[in-house]
Design a protein around this motif. Structure first.
Motif, mmCIF file in Angstrom:
data_model
loop_
_atom_site.group_PDB
_atom_site.id
_atom_site.type_symbol
_atom_site.label_atom_id
_atom_site.label_comp_id
_atom_site.label_asym_id
_atom_site.label_seq_id
_atom_site.Cartn_x
_atom_site.Cartn_y
_atom_site.Cartn_z
ATOM 1 N N ILE A 149 0.850 -1.194 0.000
ATOM 2 C CA ILE A 149 0.000 0.000 0.000
ATOM 3 C C ILE A 149 0.882 1.240 0.000
ATOM 4 C CG2 ILE A 149 -1.685 1.341 1.311
ATOM 5 C CD1 ILE A 149 -2.823 -1.320 2.318
ATOM 6 N N VAL A 150 0.614 2.150 -0.954
ATOM 7 C CA VAL A 150 1.409 3.374 -1.056
ATOM 8 C C VAL A 150 0.585 4.617 -0.724
ATOM 9 C CG1 VAL A 150 3.017 2.390 -2.740
ATOM 10 C CG2 VAL A 150 0.955 3.566 -3.548
ATOM 11 N N TYR A 151 -0.738 4.478 -0.718
ATOM 12 C CA TYR A 151 -1.556 5.660 -0.429
ATOM 13 C C TYR A 151 -2.973 5.240 -0.089
ATOM 14 C CZ TYR A 151 -3.792 10.246 -0.906
ATOM 15 O OH TYR A 151 -4.490 11.399 -0.670
ATOM 16 N N ALA A 152 -3.558 5.947 0.883
ATOM 17 C CA ALA A 152 -4.973 5.776 1.231
ATOM 18 C C ALA A 152 -5.641 7.138 1.112
ATOM 19 C CB ALA A 152 -5.122 5.227 2.645
ATOM 20 N N PRO A 153 -6.531 7.326 0.142
ATOM 21 C CA PRO A 153 -7.154 8.640 -0.055
ATOM 22 C C PRO A 153 -8.177 8.950 1.035
ATOM 23 C CG PRO A 153 -8.104 7.036 -1.547
ATOM 24 C CD PRO A 153 -6.987 6.333 -0.841
ATOM 25 N N PRO A 154 -8.607 10.203 1.092
ATOM 26 C CA PRO A 154 -9.636 10.567 2.089
ATOM 27 C C PRO A 154 -10.880 9.689 1.948
ATOM 28 C CG PRO A 154 -8.731 12.531 1.032
ATOM 29 C CD PRO A 154 -8.197 11.354 0.278
ATOM 30 N N GLU A 155 -11.594 9.534 3.050
ATOM 31 C CA GLU A 155 -12.802 8.709 3.056
ATOM 32 C C GLU A 155 -13.996 9.518 3.546
ATOM 33 O OE1 GLU A 155 -12.104 5.206 5.369
ATOM 34 O OE2 GLU A 155 -11.015 4.203 3.749
ATOM 35 N N GLY A 156 -15.176 9.113 3.067
ATOM 36 C CA GLY A 156 -16.423 9.770 3.447
ATOM 37 C C GLY A 156 -16.890 10.689 2.334
#
Length: 360
Positions: A149-156
């Motif tokens: 995993i290199v990135y987790a974008p904003p959620e919601g």
């Protein structure tokens, strides 16, 4: 809280970056070079007898390359072959939707300013279904080779809409920031927001072109950015991530300005090669067939490398029999070749196809 690639980046800062000069001397110099290359491209495009050559051809080349960045691999030849029919294999149809999305985006900004709604429309065209902002958590972007995993974008969904609204305000801010620098910064932000479940990369690259048109730096979508990005694809993803992890904005902006300069210069060279090819074939066609003296017929031969009898008949206001005679005469003269695609007979301008698809 320090950034972590596995934690949703809900704290993604709004634009512009606080406390940072986005236009230091190296950026200003690169901006001048990119603008000069774009102006040269615009002048070169005006010298073409038929500007539809670029309007038809370049978006297909951009579609092929931008799709390849996302590992949707087809060939320019397949795209041109199926450009009017919308046929071909799955990857070809996917890439053709990129062209449709680009044209839909251009049509949209002719009527109203670029917004998040424009992005949603583009993504919907790309995916072939209505696309809304992500509502389900758990989106993670991984290295395609290592699966790390290199990135987790904003959620919601509400948070994503807020960040898109801030992105819109930055795009249309009334300040002195150069439009090319604004495009580079906005592209990072859009990719970092990652608003849709799929298609964000291609949507963001369409938006790049729309921003240049909206700023008056392009009149039509004739800039072919994605080939240069493919050649430096590792840098593209590395520098995007460096902005997130290290706030390395200047390196990213310089990269994007160089992509614009390189792409504009390459497209200008391609225009020169198209003109040479067009003049050569026109001269030989005049000898081979009476149709070779018809300016509209010659224009049709250079809008796309695959030509249909019905297209010639409609555009030149001649009978289908006359159109067929003209095209077959060019086959006899070895200026075109004919190929059966399904039940349809197509006529291929191989010299033109070679000019379009070779690197310049």
């Amino acid at each position: 809280m320090p950034w972590s690639p596995e934690v949703p980046f809900n704290e993604l800062p709004p634009l512009p970056p606080q406390g940072l000069d986005l236009e230091p001397k190296p950026v200003l110099k690169a901006t001048v070079e990119a603008r000069t290359a774009l102006a040269t491209l615009a002048q070169a495009g005006q010298l073409l007898p038929n500007p539809n050559i670029l309007i038809h051809a370049v978006p297909l080349l951009e579609a092929q390359a931008s799709s390849e960045i996302e590992n949707i691999v087809t060939t320019a030849d397949e795209l041109f072959k199926h450009a009017d029919s919308g046929g071909g294999d799955h990857a070809t149809k996917e890439a053709l939707r990129y062209r449709s999305a680009l044209f839909a985006g251009v049509g949209s900004i002719r009527e109203r300013p670029l917004t998040a709604a424009t992005a949603a429309r583009i993504c919907s065209e790309l995916q072939g279904r209505d696309m809304a902002v992500r509502a389900v958590p758990g989106t993670r972007i991984a290295n395609p080779t290592t699966r790390q995993i290199v990135y987790a974008p904003p959620e919601g969904a509400d948070l994503i809409r807020e960040k898109l609204s801030a992105w819109e305000r930055f795009i249309h801010a009334e300040d002195d920031l150069d439009p090319l620098v604004r495009m580079a910064v906005a592209h990072y932000q859009f990719e970092a927001i990652h608003p849709f479940h799929d298609g964000n990369g291609r949507t963001g690259r369409v938006i790049n072109i729309l921003m240049l048109i909206e700023a008056g730096l392009l009149q039509e979508p004739i800039l072919y950015l994605s080939r240069a990005i493919i050649a430096r694809k590792n840098d593209y993803y590395r520098l995007l991530r460096a902005v997130t992890a290290e706030n390395a904005w200047i390196d990213w902006i310089l990269y994007m300005l160089d992509i614009v300069r390189e792409s504009a210069t390459s497209t200008t060279r391609k225009i020169a090669a198209i003109r040479t090819c067009q003049e050569d074939i026109a001269e030989r066609a005049r000898v081979a067939t009476p149709g070779g003296r018809d300016a509209q017929f010659l224009a049709v031969l250079f809008e796309q490398p695959y030509c249909r009898i019905n297209t010639v008949a409609d555009r030149c206001d001649v009978s289908r029999q006359t159109a067929s005679t003209w095209l077959h005469a060019l086959v006899e003269a070895r200026l075109l070749s004919d190929v059966k695609v399904g039940r349809e007979l197509l006529f291929v301008n191989h010299d033109f196809l070679d000019v379009l698809t070779r690197p310049e």
